[in-house]
Design an enzyme around this catalytic site. Structure first.
Site, short mmCIF file in Angstrom:
data_model
loop_
_atom_site.label_atom_id
_atom_site.label_comp_id
_atom_site.label_asym_id
_atom_site.label_seq_id
_atom_site.Cartn_x
_atom_site.Cartn_y
_atom_site.Cartn_z
N ARG A 69 0.85 -1.20 0.00
CA ARG A 69 0.00 0.00 0.00
C ARG A 69 0.88 1.25 0.00
O ARG A 69 0.54 2.27 -0.59
CB ARG A 69 -0.95 0.00 1.19
N TYR A 72 -14.24 17.64 -17.28
CA TYR A 72 -14.70 16.25 -17.33
C TYR A 72 -15.87 16.06 -16.35
O TYR A 72 -15.79 16.49 -15.19
CB TYR A 72 -13.53 15.35 -16.95
N ASP A 109 -5.47 19.30 -15.18
CA ASP A 109 -5.75 17.94 -15.67
C ASP A 109 -5.27 17.90 -17.12
O ASP A 109 -5.86 18.52 -18.00
CB ASP A 109 -7.26 17.65 -15.55
N LYS A 147 -6.46 6.71 -20.27
CA LYS A 147 -6.59 7.26 -21.61
C LYS A 147 -5.28 7.06 -22.39
O LYS A 147 -4.92 5.96 -22.68
CB LYS A 147 -7.03 8.72 -21.53
C1 LIG Z 1 -11.42 9.98 -18.00
C2 LIG Z 1 -11.03 11.26 -17.40
C3 LIG Z 1 -10.90 11.41 -16.02
C4 LIG Z 1 -11.22 10.28 -15.06
O1 LIG Z 1 -10.35 9.20 -15.20
P1 LIG Z 1 -10.75 7.66 -14.91
O2 LIG Z 1 -9.49 6.95 -15.18
O3 LIG Z 1 -11.86 7.31 -15.83
O4 LIG Z 1 -11.19 7.59 -13.50
C5 LIG Z 1 -10.48 12.64 -15.52
N1 LIG Z 1 -10.23 13.67 -16.35
C6 LIG Z 1 -10.35 13.57 -17.68
C7 LIG Z 1 -10.04 14.76 -18.54
C8 LIG Z 1 -10.75 12.37 -18.26
O5 LIG Z 1 -10.89 12.29 -19.58
#
Ligand SMILES: *Cc1c(COP(=O)(O)O)cnc(C)c1O
Length: 385
Positions: free
Chosen positions: A52, A104, A175, A200
């Site tokens: 962890r 998002y 982000d 992604k």
């Molecule tokens: C998909 C996404 C998230 C969340 O990520 P997960 O891996 O699905 O939890 C956050 N910010 C953006 C811009 C995203 O495209």
């Protein structure tokens, strides 16, 4: 750094050094599938005590991502949302945040339905247009943006916002999922924290969930190490390895998918049923110059608006090679309907204010041959003739 970005995705100096000595020369970093670690003696540690807290495969991935984003440290979490959830633990009840309004959808859901009950306060801004300083309050602690945004591709000037954040002592969080470290590095432009949904582009194959927090601030790093140990959403060893494997082809995938996005955007712009195409790589894109200034590419995401909701439905019903699915950044081209998918939990008036209508479609281009993707779109559009 010694190597170009393409090479660094595959061979970080660290990776070579470790592979030569500690791991029998393994070219692929080993998966340490262990929960705990034996201690040589009382008071001694191998550096690893319990997974962890730290795991060698996860630590290695964290160093790779930290280097790609030019941070001092990175944290690998079980999803992008787990990363953002952990990050929000840095704050206290009563803290106020300036947040991009076209974020998002999952992030808005977290802020409004989880963080608000802990007395966090949020002001949603259009960072292209609104007066940022006029919205700063006594209790404002952070600025949180995406650029380009999802799905309307608002582009914010990272350097300009970083100056304001520094002046008012606010933590500046970006982000960076949409462009990946391959195309944009917010920490180099003055941000304090970068978030990624590793699900992604970094993972890249639509097969693994992961998330990252990267920082270049020691106080944030120290606090996050404590929080990841305490809350326990660290990425599993096997998933860490899948992310390491994904990152090796990041450069190739980003280049091919971007090429596809550009061609498809230009094709869509010529269709009479398409009201508008929003892609930063189009010369007609209002923030084209700012994108060129702060990023090395335009990305692989494009949004387009059909004449009406019925036309959008016809496209979704008839695409075949292109999958109608949530998510982005993988090798497969995916089409999303933000109204009922990614942005279903965003209040309707906010959605419409941001320009997301029932005729809006979003495309994440993959790395297929663009001829096949265009043929699929052509047959879907032929239903209008
Ligand atoms: C998909 C996404 C998230 C969340 O990520 P997960 O891996 O699905 O939890 C956050 N910010 C953006 C811009 C995203 O495209």
């Amino acid at each position: 750094m010694k190597y170009s970005l393409q090479t660094r995705c595959i061979h970080l100096e660290q990776e070579q050094k470790e592979a030569d000595t500690e791991h029998y020369g393994a070219v692929s970093f080993p998966i340490y599938q262990t929960a705990t670690y034996a201690h040589p003696k009382l008071g001694e540690s191998t550096g690893y005590d319990y997974s962890r807290l730290q795991n060698p495969t996860r630590s290695h991935l964290e160093q790779v991502v930290a280097k790609l984003e030019y941070g001092i440290d990175a944290f690998a979490l079980s999803s992008g949302m787990a990363a953002i959830t952990l990050l929000m633990e840095l704050f206290q009840p009563g803290d106020h945040f300036l947040v991009e309004g076209d974020l998002y959808g999952g992030s808005i859901r977290l802020f409004n339905h989880v963080n608000q009950k802990n007395q966090y306060q949020f002001s949603y801004l259009n960072f292209e247009q609104d007066d940022i300083e006029a919205n700063i309050q006594e209790n404002t602690k952070a600025i949180y943006i995406e650029t380009p945004t999802n799905p309307m591709m608002h582009v914010s000037d990272i350097e300009k916002i970083a100056k304001i954040a520094k002046k008012h002592n606010l933590l500046f969080i970006v982000d960076n999922t949409f462009l990946s470290p391959y195309f944009q590095n917010p920490l180099l432009l003055g941000a304090d924290v970068v978030i990624h949904s590793g699900t992604k582009f970094l993972g890249g194959h639509n097969d693994t969930l992961a998330g990252f927090i990267v920082t270049n601030r020691e106080d944030v790093q120290e606090r996050l190490r404590f929080l990841i140990k305490t809350t326990g959403a660290g990425l599993a060893p096997f998933d860490s390895w899948l992310l390491l494997r994904g990152i090796k082809t990041l450069a190739l995938r980003m280049e091919q998918a971007q090429k596809n996005a550009q061609e498809i955007a230009e094709w869509l712009a010529q269709q009479k049923e398409v009201k508008r195409v929003i892609y930063p790589g189009l010369k007609s894109f209002p923030q084209h110059a700012l994108m060129k200034k702060q990023a090395r590419g335009f990305g692989t995401m494009l949004t387009f608006e059909m004449g009406n909701a019925e036309q959008a439905r016809v496209i979704l019903d008839h695409i075949s090679l292109i999958k109608f699915a949530e998510s982005l950044g993988g090798v497969e081209t995916l089409m999303t309907y933000p109204t009922t998918q990614t942005h279903a939990d965003v209040p309707e008036e906010v959605r419409l204010k941001n320009g997301i209508t029932s005729a809006t479609l979003r495309l994440s281009t993959g790395i297929e041959d663009v001829k096949d993707l265009l043929a699929d779109l052509e047959q879907a559009f032929s239903n209008f003739k």
